[in-house]
Design a protein around this motif. Structure first.
Motif, PDB file in Angstrom:
ATOM      1  N   ASP A 102       4.238  16.911  -5.173  1.00  0.00           N
ATOM      2  CA  ASP A 102       3.516  16.926  -4.848  1.00  0.00           C
ATOM      3  C   ASP A 102       3.167  16.395  -3.840  1.00  0.00           C
ATOM      4  OD1 ASP A 102       3.520  18.620  -6.666  1.00  0.00           O
ATOM      5  OD2 ASP A 102       1.696  18.120  -7.845  1.00  0.00           O
ATOM      6  N   SER A 103       2.997  14.843  -3.377  1.00  0.00           N
ATOM      7  CA  SER A 103       2.833  13.853  -2.063  1.00  0.00           C
ATOM      8  C   SER A 103       3.865  14.555  -0.826  1.00  0.00           C
ATOM      9  CB  SER A 103       3.542  12.542  -2.337  1.00  0.00           C
ATOM     10  OG  SER A 103       1.836  12.451  -3.247  1.00  0.00           O
ATOM     11  N   TYR A 104       5.608  15.180  -1.379  1.00  0.00           N
ATOM     12  CA  TYR A 104       5.913  14.950  -0.428  1.00  0.00           C
ATOM     13  C   TYR A 104       5.456  16.685   0.320  1.00  0.00           C
ATOM     14  CZ  TYR A 104       8.355  11.712  -1.671  1.00  0.00           C
ATOM     15  OH  TYR A 104       9.379  10.207  -2.240  1.00  0.00           O
ATOM     16  N   LEU A 150       4.990   5.298 -11.641  1.00  0.00           N
ATOM     17  CA  LEU A 150       6.130   4.607 -11.487  1.00  0.00           C
ATOM     18  C   LEU A 150       6.497   3.757 -11.710  1.00  0.00           C
ATOM     19  CD1 LEU A 150       6.433   6.633  -8.582  1.00  0.00           C
ATOM     20  CD2 LEU A 150       7.382   7.255 -10.260  1.00  0.00           C
ATOM     21  N   SER A 151       7.525   2.314 -10.975  1.00  0.00           N
ATOM     22  CA  SER A 151       7.662   1.654 -11.509  1.00  0.00           C
ATOM     23  C   SER A 151       7.559   0.902 -10.323  1.00  0.00           C
ATOM     24  CB  SER A 151       8.699   0.603 -12.099  1.00  0.00           C
ATOM     25  OG  SER A 151       9.727   1.363 -11.512  1.00  0.00           O
ATOM     26  N   LEU A 152       7.593   0.112  -9.952  1.00  0.00           N
ATOM     27  CA  LEU A 152       7.439  -0.777  -8.217  1.00  0.00           C
ATOM     28  C   LEU A 152       8.790  -0.460  -7.675  1.00  0.00           C
ATOM     29  CD1 LEU A 152       5.326  -3.111  -6.269  1.00  0.00           C
ATOM     30  CD2 LEU A 152       6.403  -4.580  -7.099  1.00  0.00           C
ATOM     31  N   GLY A 153       9.893  -0.534  -8.550  1.00  0.00           N
ATOM     32  CA  GLY A 153      10.439  -0.633  -6.717  1.00  0.00           C
ATOM     33  C   GLY A 153      11.035   1.011  -7.569  1.00  0.00           C
ATOM     34  N   GLN A 154      10.700   2.381  -7.894  1.00  0.00           N
ATOM     35  CA  GLN A 154      10.172   3.366  -7.987  1.00  0.00           C
ATOM     36  C   GLN A 154       9.314   4.108  -7.054  1.00  0.00           C
ATOM     37  OE1 GLN A 154       9.317   5.024 -11.432  1.00  0.00           O
ATOM     38  NE2 GLN A 154      11.557   5.980 -12.258  1.00  0.00           N
ATOM     39  N   ARG A 155       8.256   3.541  -7.124  1.00  0.00           N
ATOM     40  CA  ARG A 155       7.620   3.483  -6.254  1.00  0.00           C
ATOM     41  C   ARG A 155       8.040   3.464  -4.346  1.00  0.00           C
ATOM     42  NH1 ARG A 155       3.718   2.081  -2.889  1.00  0.00           N
ATOM     43  NH2 ARG A 155       3.715  -0.348  -3.643  1.00  0.00           N
ATOM     44  N   MET A 156       8.270   2.226  -4.379  1.00  0.00           N
ATOM     45  CA  MET A 156       9.321   2.055  -3.024  1.00  0.00           C
ATOM     46  C   MET A 156      10.510   2.933  -2.755  1.00  0.00           C
ATOM     47  SD  MET A 156       7.541  -0.363  -2.004  1.00  0.00           S
ATOM     48  CE  MET A 156       8.266  -0.313  -0.105  1.00  0.00           C
ATOM     49  N   ARG A 157      11.134   3.069  -2.918  1.00  0.00           N
ATOM     50  CA  ARG A 157      11.710   4.106  -3.306  1.00  0.00           C
ATOM     51  C   ARG A 157      11.256   5.450  -2.733  1.00  0.00           C
ATOM     52  NH1 ARG A 157      14.779   3.493  -8.612  1.00  0.00           N
ATOM     53  NH2 ARG A 157      15.080   5.218  -8.173  1.00  0.00           N
ATOM     54  N   ARG A 187       1.493  -1.511  -0.451  1.00  0.00           N
ATOM     55  CA  ARG A 187       0.004  -0.170  -0.167  1.00  0.00           C
ATOM     56  C   ARG A 187       1.002   0.898   0.056  1.00  0.00           C
ATOM     57  NH1 ARG A 187      -5.259  -1.013   4.146  1.00  0.00           N
ATOM     58  NH2 ARG A 187      -5.170  -2.977   3.317  1.00  0.00           N
ATOM     59  N   SER A 188       0.653   2.345  -0.469  1.00  0.00           N
ATOM     60  CA  SER A 188       1.475   3.612  -1.115  1.00  0.00           C
ATOM     61  C   SER A 188      -0.069   4.892  -0.559  1.00  0.00           C
ATOM     62  CB  SER A 188       1.420   4.149  -2.087  1.00  0.00           C
ATOM     63  OG  SER A 188       1.934   4.776  -2.510  1.00  0.00           O
ATOM     64  N   GLN A 189       1.472   5.991   0.082  1.00  0.00           N
ATOM     65  CA  GLN A 189       0.985   6.546   1.490  1.00  0.00           C
ATOM     66  C   GLN A 189       0.745   7.858   0.201  1.00  0.00           C
ATOM     67  OE1 GLN A 189       3.587   8.147   4.323  1.00  0.00           O
ATOM     68  NE2 GLN A 189       5.089   6.607   3.048  1.00  0.00           N
ATOM     69  N   LEU A 190       1.343   7.689  -1.068  1.00  0.00           N
ATOM     70  CA  LEU A 190       1.580   8.700  -1.951  1.00  0.00           C
ATOM     71  C   LEU A 190      -0.150   8.736  -2.819  1.00  0.00           C
ATOM     72  CD1 LEU A 190       5.223   7.723  -3.318  1.00  0.00           C
ATOM     73  CD2 LEU A 190       4.503  10.038  -1.262  1.00  0.00           C
ATOM     74  N   TRP A 191      -0.028   9.905  -2.872  1.00  0.00           N
ATOM     75  CA  TRP A 191      -1.228  10.198  -3.933  1.00  0.00           C
ATOM     76  C   TRP A 191      -1.378   9.809  -5.675  1.00  0.00           C
ATOM     77  CZ3 TRP A 191      -0.125  12.504   0.456  1.00  0.00           C
ATOM     78  CH2 TRP A 191      -1.254  12.633   1.563  1.00  0.00           C
ATOM     79  N   TRP A 192      -2.068   9.305  -5.975  1.00  0.00           N
ATOM     80  CA  TRP A 192      -1.866   8.383  -6.988  1.00  0.00           C
ATOM     81  C   TRP A 192      -1.383   9.217  -8.685  1.00  0.00           C
ATOM     82  CZ3 TRP A 192      -0.241   3.766  -6.885  1.00  0.00           C
ATOM     83  CH2 TRP A 192      -0.097   2.534  -8.480  1.00  0.00           C
TER      84      TRP A 192
END
Length: 334
Positions: A115-117, A155-162, A104-109
């Motif tokens: 902007d999420s930051y 984002l790719s999965l790796g980019q989203r996790m970072r 699960r992501s805490q960023l805005w999809w």
């Protein structure tokens, strides 16, 4: 830094009735079943520790993490973060916690990562100066600039996790909870995430609790491990002590210069037990023209005693020892 005392969590689930008019009967008389997800767990994690929290699916790992981060309220027990009761002073404690849920992501999809930051910094009341300073550091460590203005959904999965890990560190928390942070990542992305987490722990002194099914994460990152099964804590200690406790055999490969003679009658099939003395044995599991493979529990048998005996079988050219995979150790615990 983290003190957990007598933590319990029960869930009440409705019993599904069967037979004719089951739905109608349920309207008037509903029965419930209590499920204990976590049973009387207690442990302490000190400042700067990097601890692995592992167990099979359904063991209670995620339930525990949700209670430690204030998402769930325990049925009983207490959680203290740096001496403060988490569930009595949740807002105060939440400022000191960073959380990453791998699925699960805490960023805005639909918003760019930047902007999420900005939104998260406002939520945590991080000043513009502190936000820019931390994002510069995190951006360099995690290579965020390459997708700074990209919507999260692209984002790719790796980019989203970072990006998610950077988001969890934006308010400079003392404690970081990671739930499956490398799930689904390729080898390169995993290496990048692990390197950053090592740096957070060793150079920045962050206290980290990691749950994962990837045993390489545990071996490469954690100093200590806790094993939960059926809601109960079954082990807490070092990885080395866990290996010793399980007693899986060490594999010893002995290579000879030419012919050798095994100390067993001809025609006896492998594997075979070889006695060092009346109380100690090891096993020969494979033998070919130049190599003999031996399995031995090093808690019971000393490697040097085995090697002294083996040297009498022929001229030894090389010896290689392999400890059991940590994944094998964990399967034995479960």
């Amino acid at each position: 830094m983290i003190e957990v005392s007598g933590l319990n969590k029960q869930f009440r689930t409705p019993v599904v009735k069967e037979g004719r008019f089951a739905g109608l009967r349920t309207l008037f008389t509903r029965e419930y079943r209590m499920k204990e997800a976590v049973k009387d767990i207690s442990f302490t994690i000190h400042k700067g520790d990097f601890v692995g929290y592992i167990g099979p699916n359904g063991a209670g790992k995620s339930t525990t993490i949700k209670m430690l981060t204030g998402i769930l309220h325990p049925s009983s027990g207490e959680v203290k973060i740096n001496g403060v009761n988490l569930h009595q002073q949740r807002r105060q404690v939440a400022k000191r916690l960073g959380v990453v849920f791998g699925q699960r992501s805490q960023l805005w999809w639909d918003l760019p990562v930047k902007d999420s930051y900005d939104i998260l910094a406002h939520m945590y009341k991080v000043t513009t100066q502190d936000k820019e300073k931390r994002l510069d550091e995190l951006g360099e460590l995690l290579d965020l600039k390459e997708f700074w203005l990209t919507p999260v959904r692209k984002l790719s999965l790796g980019q989203r996790m970072r990006a998610d890990i950077a988001a969890s560190m934006l308010h400079d928390p003392d404690v970081l909870f990671l739930d499956e942070p490398t799930i689904g990542l390729d080898v390169t992305a995993k290496r990048s995430i692990r390197g950053f987490l090592k740096k957070l722990n060793s150079e920045y002194g962050k206290t980290i609790l990691l749950t994962t099914h990837d045993m390489d994460d545990i071996e490469q990152l954690c100093e200590r491990v806790m094993v939960i099964n059926h809601g109960e804590l079954s082990y807490e200690g070092s990885i080395e002590n866990l290996r010793d406790r399980i007693g899986l055999p060490t594999l010893i490969r002995v290579t000879f210069n030419g012919a050798y003679q095994l100390p067993v009658p001809d025609g006896l099939g492998l594997p075979i037990e070889v006695a060092l003395d009346a109380d100690h044995t090891f096993r020969i599991v494979e033998a070919n023209n130049r190599e003999v493979h031996i399995e031995a529990n090093r808690q019971q048998v000393k490697a040097m005693d085995i090697l002294r005996l083996v040297s009498g079988w022929g001229e030894v050219a090389d010896i290689h020892m392999e400890e059991p995979d940590f994944e094998d150790v964990i399967h034995r615990v479960y």
